[in-house]
Motif scaffolding. Structure first.
Motif, PDB file in Angstrom:
ATOM      1  N   SER A 646      15.728 -43.422  57.807  1.00 29.70           N
ATOM      2  CA  SER A 646      16.362 -44.686  57.410  1.00 29.70           C
ATOM      3  C   SER A 646      15.320 -45.626  56.822  1.00 29.70           C
ATOM      4  CB  SER A 646      17.044 -45.357  58.605  1.00 29.70           C
ATOM      5  OG  SER A 646      18.237 -44.699  58.934  1.00 29.70           O
ATOM      6  N   ILE A 647      15.695 -46.255  55.705  1.00 27.21           N
ATOM      7  CA  ILE A 647      14.859 -47.283  55.083  1.00 27.21           C
ATOM      8  C   ILE A 647      15.334 -48.625  55.630  1.00 27.21           C
ATOM      9  CG2 ILE A 647      13.996 -48.204  52.915  1.00 27.21           C
ATOM     10  CD1 ILE A 647      13.395 -45.233  53.421  1.00 27.21           C
ATOM     11  N   ILE A 648      14.421 -49.332  56.292  1.00 30.15           N
ATOM     12  CA  ILE A 648      14.767 -50.547  57.030  1.00 30.15           C
ATOM     13  C   ILE A 648      14.116 -51.753  56.373  1.00 30.15           C
ATOM     14  CG2 ILE A 648      14.712 -51.700  59.264  1.00 30.15           C
ATOM     15  CD1 ILE A 648      16.383 -49.170  59.248  1.00 30.15           C
ATOM     16  N   LEU A 649      14.911 -52.804  56.171  1.00 33.05           N
ATOM     17  CA  LEU A 649      14.392 -54.075  55.654  1.00 33.05           C
ATOM     18  C   LEU A 649      14.250 -55.045  56.816  1.00 33.05           C
ATOM     19  CD1 LEU A 649      13.641 -55.884  53.216  1.00 33.05           C
ATOM     20  CD2 LEU A 649      16.055 -56.558  53.111  1.00 33.05           C
ATOM     21  N   GLU A 650      13.085 -55.621  56.968  1.00 35.79           N
ATOM     22  CA  GLU A 650      12.838 -56.599  58.031  1.00 35.79           C
ATOM     23  C   GLU A 650      13.122 -57.991  57.493  1.00 35.79           C
ATOM     24  OE1 GLU A 650       8.879 -56.046  59.449  1.00 35.79           O
ATOM     25  OE2 GLU A 650       9.174 -53.926  59.935  1.00 35.79           O
ATOM     26  N   LEU A 651      14.111 -58.685  58.089  1.00 38.07           N
ATOM     27  CA  LEU A 651      14.530 -60.007  57.630  1.00 38.07           C
ATOM     28  C   LEU A 651      13.652 -61.099  58.225  1.00 38.07           C
ATOM     29  CD1 LEU A 651      18.381 -59.497  57.947  1.00 38.07           C
ATOM     30  CD2 LEU A 651      16.935 -59.127  55.953  1.00 38.07           C
ATOM     31  N   ALA A 652      13.779 -62.298  57.662  1.00 36.57           N
ATOM     32  CA  ALA A 652      12.921 -63.413  58.062  1.00 36.57           C
ATOM     33  C   ALA A 652      13.173 -63.836  59.508  1.00 36.57           C
ATOM     34  CB  ALA A 652      13.135 -64.601  57.126  1.00 36.57           C
ATOM     35  N   ASP A 653      14.404 -63.661  60.004  1.00 33.66           N
ATOM     36  CA  ASP A 653      14.717 -64.086  61.368  1.00 33.66           C
ATOM     37  C   ASP A 653      14.327 -63.049  62.416  1.00 33.66           C
ATOM     38  OD1 ASP A 653      16.543 -62.129  60.833  1.00 33.66           O
ATOM     39  OD2 ASP A 653      18.329 -63.363  61.167  1.00 33.66           O
ATOM     40  N   THR A 655      15.353 -59.888  62.556  1.00 35.58           N
ATOM     41  CA  THR A 655      16.298 -58.779  62.628  1.00 35.58           C
ATOM     42  C   THR A 655      16.031 -57.798  61.489  1.00 35.58           C
ATOM     43  OG1 THR A 655      17.919 -59.979  61.296  1.00 35.58           O
ATOM     44  CG2 THR A 655      18.034 -60.254  63.688  1.00 35.58           C
ATOM     45  N   THR A 656      16.682 -56.642  61.566  1.00 39.50           N
ATOM     46  CA  THR A 656      16.512 -55.612  60.533  1.00 39.50           C
ATOM     47  C   THR A 656      17.853 -55.242  59.935  1.00 39.50           C
ATOM     48  OG1 THR A 656      16.675 -53.841  62.180  1.00 39.50           O
ATOM     49  CG2 THR A 656      14.450 -54.675  61.660  1.00 39.50           C
ATOM     50  N   GLN A 657      17.810 -54.735  58.712  1.00 39.28           N
ATOM     51  CA  GLN A 657      19.007 -54.310  58.008  1.00 39.28           C
ATOM     52  C   GLN A 657      18.729 -52.961  57.354  1.00 39.28           C
ATOM     53  OE1 GLN A 657      22.142 -55.892  57.574  1.00 39.28           O
ATOM     54  NE2 GLN A 657      22.684 -53.933  56.659  1.00 39.28           N
ATOM     55  N   ARG A 658      19.601 -51.978  57.608  1.00 43.22           N
ATOM     56  CA  ARG A 658      19.427 -50.677  56.989  1.00 43.22           C
ATOM     57  C   ARG A 658      19.802 -50.752  55.520  1.00 43.22           C
ATOM     58  NH1 ARG A 658      22.640 -45.055  58.223  1.00 43.22           N
ATOM     59  NH2 ARG A 658      24.328 -46.202  57.217  1.00 43.22           N
ATOM     60  N   LEU A 659      18.880 -50.344  54.663  1.00 38.99           N
ATOM     61  CA  LEU A 659      19.137 -50.312  53.229  1.00 38.99           C
ATOM     62  C   LEU A 659      19.685 -48.966  52.777  1.00 38.99           C
ATOM     63  CD1 LEU A 659      15.968 -52.136  51.814  1.00 38.99           C
ATOM     64  CD2 LEU A 659      18.239 -53.096  52.214  1.00 38.99           C
ATOM     65  N   GLN A 660      19.134 -47.908  53.353  1.00 39.85           N
ATOM     66  CA  GLN A 660      19.497 -46.579  52.887  1.00 39.85           C
ATOM     67  C   GLN A 660      19.108 -45.550  53.938  1.00 39.85           C
ATOM     68  OE1 GLN A 660      17.315 -45.267  49.458  1.00 39.85           O
ATOM     69  NE2 GLN A 660      18.979 -43.989  48.690  1.00 39.85           N
ATOM     70  N   THR A 661      19.833 -44.448  53.954  1.00 37.84           N
ATOM     71  CA  THR A 661      19.467 -43.317  54.799  1.00 37.84           C
ATOM     72  C   THR A 661      19.258 -42.103  53.901  1.00 37.84           C
ATOM     73  OG1 THR A 661      20.717 -44.188  56.669  1.00 37.84           O
ATOM     74  CG2 THR A 661      20.158 -41.847  56.708  1.00 37.84           C
ATOM     75  N   VAL A 662      18.145 -41.401  54.110  1.00 43.04           N
ATOM     76  CA  VAL A 662      17.749 -40.296  53.234  1.00 43.04           C
ATOM     77  C   VAL A 662      17.735 -39.007  54.049  1.00 43.04           C
ATOM     78  CG1 VAL A 662      16.017 -39.468  51.598  1.00 43.04           C
ATOM     79  CG2 VAL A 662      16.346 -41.927  51.935  1.00 43.04           C
ATOM     80  N   GLY A 663      18.347 -37.953  53.499  1.00 39.79           N
ATOM     81  CA  GLY A 663      18.427 -36.677  54.203  1.00 39.79           C
ATOM     82  C   GLY A 663      17.581 -35.604  53.563  1.00 39.79           C
ATOM     83  N   PRO A 678       2.311 -52.341  47.639  1.00 40.07           N
ATOM     84  CA  PRO A 678       2.567 -52.100  49.065  1.00 40.07           C
ATOM     85  C   PRO A 678       4.049 -51.807  49.312  1.00 40.07           C
ATOM     86  CG  PRO A 678       1.191 -54.031  48.766  1.00 40.07           C
ATOM     87  CD  PRO A 678       1.690 -53.658  47.403  1.00 40.07           C
ATOM     88  N   HIS A 679       4.328 -51.118  50.389  1.00 39.00           N
ATOM     89  CA  HIS A 679       5.711 -50.804  50.746  1.00 39.00           C
ATOM     90  C   HIS A 679       6.490 -52.091  51.024  1.00 39.00           C
ATOM     91  CE1 HIS A 679       5.205 -46.480  50.866  1.00 39.00           C
ATOM     92  NE2 HIS A 679       4.090 -46.619  51.602  1.00 39.00           N
ATOM     93  N   THR A 680       7.668 -52.202  50.457  1.00 41.19           N
ATOM     94  CA  THR A 680       8.518 -53.388  50.641  1.00 41.19           C
ATOM     95  C   THR A 680       9.496 -53.227  51.793  1.00 41.19           C
ATOM     96  OG1 THR A 680      10.085 -52.515  49.004  1.00 41.19           O
ATOM     97  CG2 THR A 680       8.359 -53.989  48.198  1.00 41.19           C
ATOM     98  N   SER A 681       9.493 -52.078  52.444  1.00 39.02           N
ATOM     99  CA  SER A 681      10.376 -51.831  53.581  1.00 39.02           C
ATOM    100  C   SER A 681       9.700 -50.831  54.499  1.00 39.02           C
ATOM    101  CB  SER A 681      11.740 -51.300  53.098  1.00 39.02           C
ATOM    102  OG  SER A 681      11.565 -50.155  52.298  1.00 39.02           O
ATOM    103  N   SER A 682      10.373 -50.536  55.605  1.00 36.29           N
ATOM    104  CA  SER A 682       9.845 -49.568  56.556  1.00 36.29           C
ATOM    105  C   SER A 682      10.722 -48.322  56.552  1.00 36.29           C
ATOM    106  CB  SER A 682       9.791 -50.171  57.966  1.00 36.29           C
ATOM    107  OG  SER A 682       9.004 -51.354  57.978  1.00 36.29           O
ATOM    108  N   ALA A 683      10.134 -47.183  56.959  1.00 33.06           N
ATOM    109  CA  ALA A 683      10.870 -45.918  57.035  1.00 33.06           C
ATOM    110  C   ALA A 683      10.734 -45.350  58.439  1.00 33.06           C
ATOM    111  CB  ALA A 683      10.350 -44.927  56.004  1.00 33.06           C
ATOM    112  N   VAL A 684      11.867 -45.069  59.088  1.00 34.63           N
ATOM    113  CA  VAL A 684      11.890 -44.609  60.479  1.00 34.63           C
ATOM    114  C   VAL A 684      12.807 -43.398  60.578  1.00 34.63           C
ATOM    115  CG1 VAL A 684      12.371 -45.252  62.867  1.00 34.63           C
ATOM    116  CG2 VAL A 684      11.551 -46.979  61.269  1.00 34.63           C
ATOM    117  N   ALA A 685      12.423 -42.420  61.391  1.00 30.05           N
ATOM    118  CA  ALA A 685      13.241 -41.230  61.600  1.00 30.05           C
ATOM    119  C   ALA A 685      14.423 -41.559  62.496  1.00 30.05           C
ATOM    120  CB  ALA A 685      12.401 -40.120  62.214  1.00 30.05           C
ATOM    121  N   GLU A 686      15.643 -41.275  62.005  1.00 29.05           N
ATOM    122  CA  GLU A 686      16.851 -41.479  62.811  1.00 29.05           C
ATOM    123  C   GLU A 686      17.173 -40.237  63.635  1.00 29.05           C
ATOM    124  OE1 GLU A 686      20.418 -42.675  60.974  1.00 29.05           O
ATOM    125  OE2 GLU A 686      19.859 -44.793  60.884  1.00 29.05           O
TER     126      GLU A 686
END
Length: 739
Positions: A646-653, A655-663, A678-686
């Motif tokens: 999952s590509i995760i966007l970290e918001l200013a408050d 919290t996080t918002q999922r942008l995309q899931t890659v298989g 630099p990377h504009t989001s984070s990537a985490v294994a679901e």
């Protein structure tokens, strides 16, 4: 020195003269308006009571003017006595006097009417303040415009009648018609009709603020010139009804003294308290439209809630003293602005002029009756022309019929009955109009609205073919029985349609749902029963806590539910439906193919995919494995053999918002590597995953050692980036459609 005096002392003389002039002119207009409204209030009582009405109207206009001038956010805001409230109260006052006179208690008429007028100001002021204080003005906007128009047209008719009765010795009904036709009354009407004709002609030809003040002064001067030329003493002209009586000659003082308050007849007062309902309903609507009109005309924000609060406070104050209603007035404010007013000083000067007229009671004796008649009838005619003539050209035939129907009831039967008809019509119009609003914003299938999960080409083709088993409904607004019943009927038709692919998943997106009543919950319970009958699953997304609680209490949602499923986001719900479809596909095992085999479709030579593996480093990751974090420097990219990232966007408050899931069969981190940012989001294994890492150094080595392979790999990355761009364009399109 007092700050106000200091500001006056330092004010440029030109500005001071301009403000004083504007204030004096507005004071003349407001004084005349207040006198007219005072006479309207007491039109149904003996002639001596008219002075009480004038006193109440003058005092309330002055006090309200000071409070609104100082408290409004618009410095040049000007009030005006409420003709609408005066017309309603005039009808009630006449009925009170007739009833008490028949019972032999005519002495209680004036105290009872005085109490009714004061009570109307206090209650209306309290309602205005409450609406402004709790920001309820938005609810006033739901009252249908034609209903308000019908009320105002009826008010216009009442005001015209009162205007003629002022000259016809207070006659009403058929007696008024008979009295108007008398030669003596016609003689008194002619000057007033002439003044009306002059005012209407000049205001049509010349849009100037001096038209009204100069016409009033001219009419007063001309009438006294004629009187002096004929040698008629002022006292005789007053006795014949050509001029108003001075306040000192009335019975104001003797009625206020002694047992005035004890003479208030409470049973009769309560019997006619229905008039208060009409005033409390009508005045806030009129005031809101006056404020909106000022905003449009002056292109300035007035803050409607603040305006309601200030006008409410002013009317509660004057109501305690028996004063009549006054509120912000559009026409007077525009005259004030055209006269050159820019500061609050002009409004205070206008209020001072009214108080001067109140204290100098003999001045009223110089005001001709026909001037008050003209202003009163003109005010009523303005409302009649606007709502019975002009509205014909701007309203639909149904809306105009509503205006005319309410007008007929008010003019021919009873004002309160007209108010009741208006309220009933407002309810009917609301139900009819709201029933036309669809509960669903739009509907899509899973093929048209896939999840953000980036899958292999094979799986994408499968979902494109099988996606019509997913029906997505984006709901909107406030849900009640009428709209949800339509929704239930449409879902039933979809489930029963033999020409369409069988429905397996119904996704209901609640993001734009503001609320629902208990009847809507019953419809969702029926929808659950329909899902059980037709063997499809219900997926609820973005259901806020209060709505979820209603659905659980109503029996639609259950614990460990096998029919209904809740998801925090629409994308998560659609993804779950897609995964359920893929679980039933025999080709599911292709998702576990080695990476080299998955990449063969992307390279022109079979050996290229195997050769690429020599530059990759295998990595195994469990759930939660962090591939990279927002802000990390790009030092390579990942190819996914199995699992889900999952590509995760970290918001200013925070919290996080999922942008995309890659298989499987996809790449992660390539954009930052190729763009050197630099990377504009984070990537985490679901899910547990098998990854292959291609470092920047390994990519450079590939370009040196195997340029053909490197070129093929770059084409592969370019193709994947193009697919992502197309996917994002589709997502943006859906967002714009949802905006």
């Amino acid at each position: 020195m007092n700050p106000l005096l200091e500001r006056l002392r330092t004010m440029p003389m030109q500005v001071l003269v301009s403000e004083m002039t504007a204030g004096l002119l507005m004071g003349l207009v407001l004084t005349t308006d207040a006198i007219a409204v005072g006479l309207i209030l007491m039109a149904g009582l003996p002639s001596g009571a008219q002075s009480v009405g004038i006193l109440m109207a003058l005092l309330s206009t002055a006090v309200t003017g000071v409070v609104v001038t100082l408290g409004s956010r618009l410095p040049i805001a000007v009030v005006g006595p409420s003709v609408e409230a005066a017309a309603i109260l005039s009808v009630a006052a006449g009925a009170i006097h007739r009833e008490l006179s028949q019972s032999g208690a005519s002495g209680s008429s004036l105290p009872t009417v005085w109490a009714l007028v004061g009570l109307s100001s206090v209650l209306t002021g309290l309602v205005l303040w409450s609406i402004g204080r709790f920001r309820w003005s938005r609810f006033l906007q739901f009252v249908p415009y034609p209903v308000l128009g019908g009320f105002l047209a009826g008010i216009g008719w009442l005001v015209v009648q009162v205007g003629f009765s002022l000259v016809a010795n207070g006659a009403e009904g058929m007696d008024l018609v008979y009295q108007v036709l008398q030669s003596e009354t016609l003689l008194k009407l002619l000057p007033g009709l002439g003044l009306m004709a002059v005012l209407m002609a000049l205001e049509r030809w010349f849009d100037h603020f001096l038209v009204l003040p100069l016409c009033l002064l001219g009419a007063i001067a001309l009438s006294h010139g004629v009187r002096l030329g004929l040698g008629v003493p002022l006292e005789a002209a007053i006795a014949d009804g050509w001029f108003l009586s001075p306040l000192r000659d009335s019975f104001v003082i003797q009625n206020v003294e002694g047992n005035f308050f004890s003479q208030i007849h409470l049973p009769t007062l309560m019997q006619h308290s229905g008039a208060l309902v009409g005033i409390v309903l009508l005045v806030p609507l009129v005031l809101m439209f006056e404020a909106v009109g000022i905003e449009l005309a002056l292109k300035q924000e007035t803050n409607i809630d603040q305006t309601l609060k200030v006008n409410g406070i002013a009317n509660m104050l004057i109501g305690l003293g028996g004063g009549s209603l006054s509120h912000l007035d559009l026409a007077n404010t525009l005259i004030h602005q055209k006269a050159g007013a820019t500061l609050r000083l002009a409004g205070l000067v206008a209020a001072g002029c009214i108080l001067l007229a109140l204290l100098s009671r003999n001045l009223l004796a110089y005001l001709p009756t026909f001037v008050v008649f003209s202003l009163t009838v003109l005010a009523g005619l303005d409302l009649l022309v606007e709502w019975l003539y002009q509205s014909w050209f701007r309203l639909s035939r149904m809306e105009y019929g509503l205006v005319f129907g309410i007008f007929l009831v008010i003019s021919a039967v009873d004002f309160l009955l007209g108010i009741g008809l208006g309220i009933l019509a407002a309810c009917v119009v609301f139900v009819v109009n709201y029933s036309r609003v669809q509960a669903e914003r739009y509907r899509l299938s899973g093929a048209d609205h896939p999840s953000s999960v980036q899958r292999s080409p094979v799986l994408q083709q499968i979902l494109q073919a099988e996606g019509k088993q997913i029906e997505i409904l984006r709901l909107q607004g406030y849900l009640f029985f009428g709209t949800t019943t339509q929704l239930l009927s449409q879902v039933r038709q979809r489930a029963d349609d033999p020409d369409l692919m069988p429905l397996r998943f119904l996704v209901l997106d609640f993001r734009r749902v503001s609320g629902m009543d208990s009847s809507a919950v019953l419809s969702f319970v029926k929808l659950r029963q329909l899902a059980v009958q037709h063997s499809f699953q219900l997926v609820f997304s973005e259901v806020r806590s209060p709505l979820e609680r209603q659905l659980r209490q109503g029996g639609c949602l259950e614990e460990e539910d096998s029919v209904c499923h809740l998801f925090a986001e629409l994308d998560r719900g659609v993804e779950w439906c897609e995964n359920q479809i893929l679980l039933t596909i025999p080709l599911r095992r292709q998702r576990s193919l080695p990476l080299a085999l998955q990449l063969q479709n992307w390279f022109p030579h079979l050996d290229d995919a195997s050769a690429l593996m020599d530059y990759l480093e295998e990595i195994s990751g469990e759930v939660g494995y962090l591939l990279f974090r927002h802000g990390d420097a790009p030092d390579g990219l990942f190819l996914i053999e199995s699992g889900q990232i999952s590509i995760i966007l970290e918001l200013a408050d925070g919290t996080t918002q999922r942008l995309q899931t890659v298989g499987a069969g996809n790449i992660v981190g390539e954009r930052s590597l190729y763009a050197c940012i630099p990377h504009t989001s984070s990537a985490v294994a679901e899910k547990p995953c098998t990854l292959y890492w291609l470092s920047a150094q390994a990519l450079g080595r590939m370009e040196d050692e195997a340029p053909t392979l490197a070129a093929a790999f770059h084409r592969f990355v370019l193709h994947r980036l193009t697919e992502q761009l197309i996917h994002r364009e589709q997502t943006l399109k859906r967002l714009l459609e949802d905006a």
